[in-house]
Scaffold this active site. Sequence first.
Site, PDB file in Angstrom:
ATOM      1  N   TYR A  49       0.830  -1.214   0.000  1.00  0.00           N
ATOM      2  CA  TYR A  49       0.000   0.000   0.000  1.00  0.00           C
ATOM      3  C   TYR A  49       0.864   1.263   0.000  1.00  0.00           C
ATOM      4  O   TYR A  49       0.381   2.352  -0.304  1.00  0.00           O
ATOM      5  CB  TYR A  49      -0.908   0.074   1.235  1.00  0.00           C
ATOM      6  CG  TYR A  49      -1.966  -1.009   1.345  1.00  0.00           C
ATOM      7  CD1 TYR A  49      -2.274  -1.844   0.284  1.00  0.00           C
ATOM      8  CD2 TYR A  49      -2.678  -1.174   2.528  1.00  0.00           C
ATOM      9  CE1 TYR A  49      -3.239  -2.826   0.409  1.00  0.00           C
ATOM     10  CE2 TYR A  49      -3.649  -2.147   2.660  1.00  0.00           C
ATOM     11  CZ  TYR A  49      -3.922  -2.973   1.597  1.00  0.00           C
ATOM     12  OH  TYR A  49      -4.882  -3.932   1.731  1.00  0.00           O
ATOM     13  N   HIS A 104      -0.490 -11.553   1.577  1.00  0.00           N
ATOM     14  CA  HIS A 104      -1.454 -10.687   0.906  1.00  0.00           C
ATOM     15  C   HIS A 104      -2.206 -11.438  -0.184  1.00  0.00           C
ATOM     16  O   HIS A 104      -3.405 -11.273  -0.370  1.00  0.00           O
ATOM     17  CB  HIS A 104      -0.706  -9.499   0.285  1.00  0.00           C
ATOM     18  CG  HIS A 104      -1.540  -8.274   0.134  1.00  0.00           C
ATOM     19  ND1 HIS A 104      -1.028  -7.013   0.268  1.00  0.00           N
ATOM     20  CD2 HIS A 104      -2.857  -8.119  -0.123  1.00  0.00           C
ATOM     21  CE1 HIS A 104      -1.999  -6.131   0.083  1.00  0.00           C
ATOM     22  NE2 HIS A 104      -3.117  -6.783  -0.150  1.00  0.00           N
TER      23      HIS A 104
END
Length: 226
Positions: A49, A104
């Site tokens: 991110y 993830h």
Amino acid sequence: MPNSANSCPIIGIGGWAPDFGEERAAKAKKWLLSALKNGYRHIDPAYSYGTEKAVGEAIIESGIPREDIFVFSKLPSHHGRVLELIQESLDNLGFKWLDMYLMHWPFSAPYELEGLKLNILKHDIAVVAYNPSGTDIVRKDPVIVELAAKYNATPTQIILAWHLSRNVVVIPKGTNEERQKENHNLPTLEEEDLKKINALDRGQRICNKGDENGLVYGMSIEDLGW
Ligand SMILES: NC(=O)c1ccc[n+]([C@@H]2O[C@H](COP(=O)([O-])OP(=O)(O)OC[C@H]3O[C@@H](n4cnc5c(N)ncnc54)[C@H](OP(=O)(O)O)[C@@H]3O)[C@@H](O)[C@H]2O)c1
């Protein structure tokens, strides 16, 4: 790395930021600081991110002890570099430990939805809903809008309350302080209303739903096990 004794609050603040260019970290830090001020104690960052540094800085500036906040990060798709990438995440955050570390994208781990549900009731595994508001596609659904009026709440509050009724952890992202407060203060929905929301299932994906060929990052939904 030792596990911390921290437990995970059921409402967290999303840590993904749209591409804000150079201002990305500063904007993320602002909404994270206001979320911490408004009672959030669970933050959802990830290496990819690009906001880990902002998370670490917001926690330090908030003055809230690190031990009081549930912070984790996520391994990107470089599955052969786990230790190295945990260390990079720790360095970005400026902390010595994480409360949890997730993969993830577990591409190689397909699961059956029913099986997942059953194994969760057996192993006491918590599930986190990302993109929990379902965007305007769900927010503007007439059933959700009607329930929002009934509970004197916003459509997003109704959707998040439905997740909580299923013991699903939510991490709504919100840059707006008033909406952060709304999302941290949810009504309890009656059984008949939960049933109305359950009945909205159309078997559609909203996030990561695939390109015009039905591929997500070059892989089919079936290959991903979704
Ligand atoms: N693991 C993964 O692959 C994955 C994928 C997607 C997301 N995530 C995680 O999940 C978090 C949340 O997902 P998301 O950001 O995609 O979706 P979301 O939290 O469902 O929606 C965020 C959007 O909803 C708006 N919003 C928030 N509260 C609202 C309210 N009460 N009323 C109206 N609008 C409201 C926000 O606006 P403002 O920002 O302007 O307030 C923002 O535009 C991410 O930040 C990230 O941490 C993980």
